[in-house]
Design a protein around this motif. Sequence first.
Motif, mmCIF file in Angstrom:
data_model
loop_
_atom_site.group_PDB
_atom_site.id
_atom_site.type_symbol
_atom_site.label_atom_id
_atom_site.label_comp_id
_atom_site.label_asym_id
_atom_site.label_seq_id
_atom_site.Cartn_x
_atom_site.Cartn_y
_atom_site.Cartn_z
ATOM 1 N N ARG A 69 23.200 49.705 31.817
ATOM 2 C CA ARG A 69 22.285 47.971 31.797
ATOM 3 C C ARG A 69 22.970 47.565 31.409
ATOM 4 O O ARG A 69 22.706 46.254 31.386
ATOM 5 N N LEU A 70 23.706 47.048 30.141
ATOM 6 C CA LEU A 70 23.744 45.705 29.161
ATOM 7 C C LEU A 70 25.829 45.550 29.975
ATOM 8 O O LEU A 70 26.885 46.127 30.385
ATOM 9 N N PRO A 71 25.642 43.834 29.989
ATOM 10 C CA PRO A 71 27.088 43.446 30.733
ATOM 11 C C PRO A 71 28.429 43.797 29.229
ATOM 12 O O PRO A 71 27.617 44.175 28.011
ATOM 13 N N ARG A 84 38.271 43.344 36.403
ATOM 14 C CA ARG A 84 37.605 43.476 37.580
ATOM 15 C C ARG A 84 37.578 45.145 37.999
ATOM 16 O O ARG A 84 35.942 45.449 38.474
ATOM 17 N N GLN A 85 38.456 45.958 36.749
ATOM 18 C CA GLN A 85 38.027 47.220 36.711
ATOM 19 C C GLN A 85 36.458 47.514 35.723
ATOM 20 O O GLN A 85 35.590 48.943 36.315
ATOM 21 N N HIS A 92 27.464 43.113 35.200
ATOM 22 C CA HIS A 92 28.413 41.671 34.759
ATOM 23 C C HIS A 92 29.227 41.519 33.667
ATOM 24 O O HIS A 92 29.787 42.906 32.838
ATOM 25 N N ALA A 93 30.890 41.636 34.237
ATOM 26 C CA ALA A 93 31.940 41.800 33.629
ATOM 27 C C ALA A 93 32.736 40.180 33.536
ATOM 28 O O ALA A 93 32.804 39.344 33.694
ATOM 29 N N MET A 94 32.656 39.852 31.516
ATOM 30 C CA MET A 94 32.754 38.889 31.448
ATOM 31 C C MET A 94 34.445 39.084 30.790
ATOM 32 O O MET A 94 34.547 39.252 29.270
ATOM 33 N N GLY A 95 35.819 38.299 30.934
ATOM 34 C CA GLY A 95 36.886 38.143 30.621
ATOM 35 C C GLY A 95 37.339 36.984 29.713
ATOM 36 O O GLY A 95 36.635 35.507 30.151
ATOM 37 N N VAL A 96 37.397 36.895 28.594
ATOM 38 C CA VAL A 96 37.039 35.759 27.710
ATOM 39 C C VAL A 96 39.143 36.379 26.992
ATOM 40 O O VAL A 96 39.724 37.337 26.631
ATOM 41 N N ASP A 97 39.454 34.426 26.766
ATOM 42 C CA ASP A 97 41.074 34.905 26.653
ATOM 43 C C ASP A 97 41.674 33.272 26.189
ATOM 44 O O ASP A 97 41.373 32.244 26.537
ATOM 45 N N VAL A 98 42.489 33.406 25.365
ATOM 46 C CA VAL A 98 42.889 32.138 24.248
ATOM 47 C C VAL A 98 43.395 31.403 25.567
ATOM 48 O O VAL A 98 43.691 30.150 25.405
ATOM 49 N N SER A 99 44.414 31.729 26.411
ATOM 50 C CA SER A 99 44.674 30.997 27.579
ATOM 51 C C SER A 99 43.894 30.232 28.696
ATOM 52 O O SER A 99 43.726 31.317 29.324
ATOM 53 N N ALA A 100 44.240 29.451 28.818
ATOM 54 C CA ALA A 100 43.434 28.486 29.633
ATOM 55 C C ALA A 100 44.049 29.180 31.239
ATOM 56 O O ALA A 100 43.967 29.374 32.243
ATOM 57 N N HIS A 101 45.875 28.774 30.963
ATOM 58 C CA HIS A 101 46.018 29.351 32.391
ATOM 59 C C HIS A 101 46.726 31.056 32.703
ATOM 60 O O HIS A 101 46.565 31.328 33.773
ATOM 61 N N ALA A 102 46.085 31.622 31.561
ATOM 62 C CA ALA A 102 45.694 33.322 31.434
ATOM 63 C C ALA A 102 43.808 33.468 32.363
ATOM 64 O O ALA A 102 43.583 34.103 33.187
ATOM 65 N N VAL A 103 43.116 32.297 32.446
ATOM 66 C CA VAL A 103 41.988 32.608 32.810
ATOM 67 C C VAL A 103 41.810 32.137 33.909
ATOM 68 O O VAL A 103 41.172 31.890 34.911
ATOM 69 N N ARG A 104 43.050 30.475 34.600
ATOM 70 C CA ARG A 104 42.578 30.031 36.042
ATOM 71 C C ARG A 104 43.746 31.967 36.559
ATOM 72 O O ARG A 104 43.315 31.437 37.860
ATOM 73 N N ALA A 114 31.347 39.008 43.069
ATOM 74 C CA ALA A 114 29.949 38.119 42.597
ATOM 75 C C ALA A 114 29.827 38.843 40.698
ATOM 76 O O ALA A 114 29.274 37.830 39.785
ATOM 77 N N ASN A 115 30.094 39.725 40.364
ATOM 78 C CA ASN A 115 29.923 40.328 39.161
ATOM 79 C C ASN A 115 30.836 39.625 37.604
ATOM 80 O O ASN A 115 30.499 40.849 37.002
ATOM 81 N N VAL A 116 31.908 39.005 37.927
ATOM 82 C CA VAL A 116 32.851 38.813 37.051
ATOM 83 C C VAL A 116 32.738 37.415 37.001
ATOM 84 O O VAL A 116 32.349 36.521 37.290
#
Length: 276
Positions: A69-71, A84-85, A92-104, A114-116
């Motif tokens: 029930r938790l993200p 994504r998996q 909800h899945a939130m990805g975080v990374d130190v690299s802006a290029h990775a996040v892009r 919708a839930n990423v």
Amino acid sequence: MLAALKKYLMIPRLVRLSAGAPRDHHVAWDRFWSSVKTTGATGDVLWDSGSDHEMQGYVHRLHQHLDPRLPVVDIGCGNGSFTRQLAALFPHAMGVDVSAHAVRRALSESAGLANVSYLVRDMTAPGAGGRLGEELRLLGGGAGAGANVFIRGVLHVLGERDRHALAENVRAIAGADGRVFLAETDFQGNAVEYVSHLGATLRSIPSPLEGAIRGLPMPGRFGPKERNLAFPAGRWELIEDGPTTIETMPLSHPTRADLIPGYFAVLKARNWENFP
């Protein structure tokens, strides 16, 4: 015996390749991701096998120990392949990374889900966990009880101080009800044996491996000893741990991922009422 020792003749080449790697991990990771042209099994990212096979090995424990029930927060998400998996298992899945290029790149590869969501964030920075928890709640991903945390292949490239800082930020995200699942490489040999295991020889080094050697922090081991230092028993309850397997993209075989011995652990924060 002589054949076994020949691999050590690679040392001068490995030293030359790694000499130019940026010392600042922000610069190193962003420069690496800026150079990535493709991902998946035939791409440029060593640790992206392009398959869900490794994740399928984790699913049973994620179902068993993490509250669905938790993200979930995927720390060190890279191009978002695991984020994504995870989105199929949690609201909800939130990805975080130190690299802006990775996040892009992660945002591009996750278009239509919708839930990423993704954020650029150094999770070894003081207070990063508390701020991320607030942002997750603003996105509607949590109700204040905390979130689950997924960490794969991050801790083994951090020094001891950064591991401790990351663990404290994870504690702020997990809160009272969240759980932490981590999976890390725990190769028992030295650096030469490690790159040899991944297909490096005196004659050649696979291109994705060479790219990692040239630009990224030198990997280490992360097993029970390292976990106990980063997540001490006074602040963390160990729920389960044991051996696992980390998959890389195919290096020694054209259609099959290469395998690295690894370690997994499931943890929860102790004495949350006394946080921090």
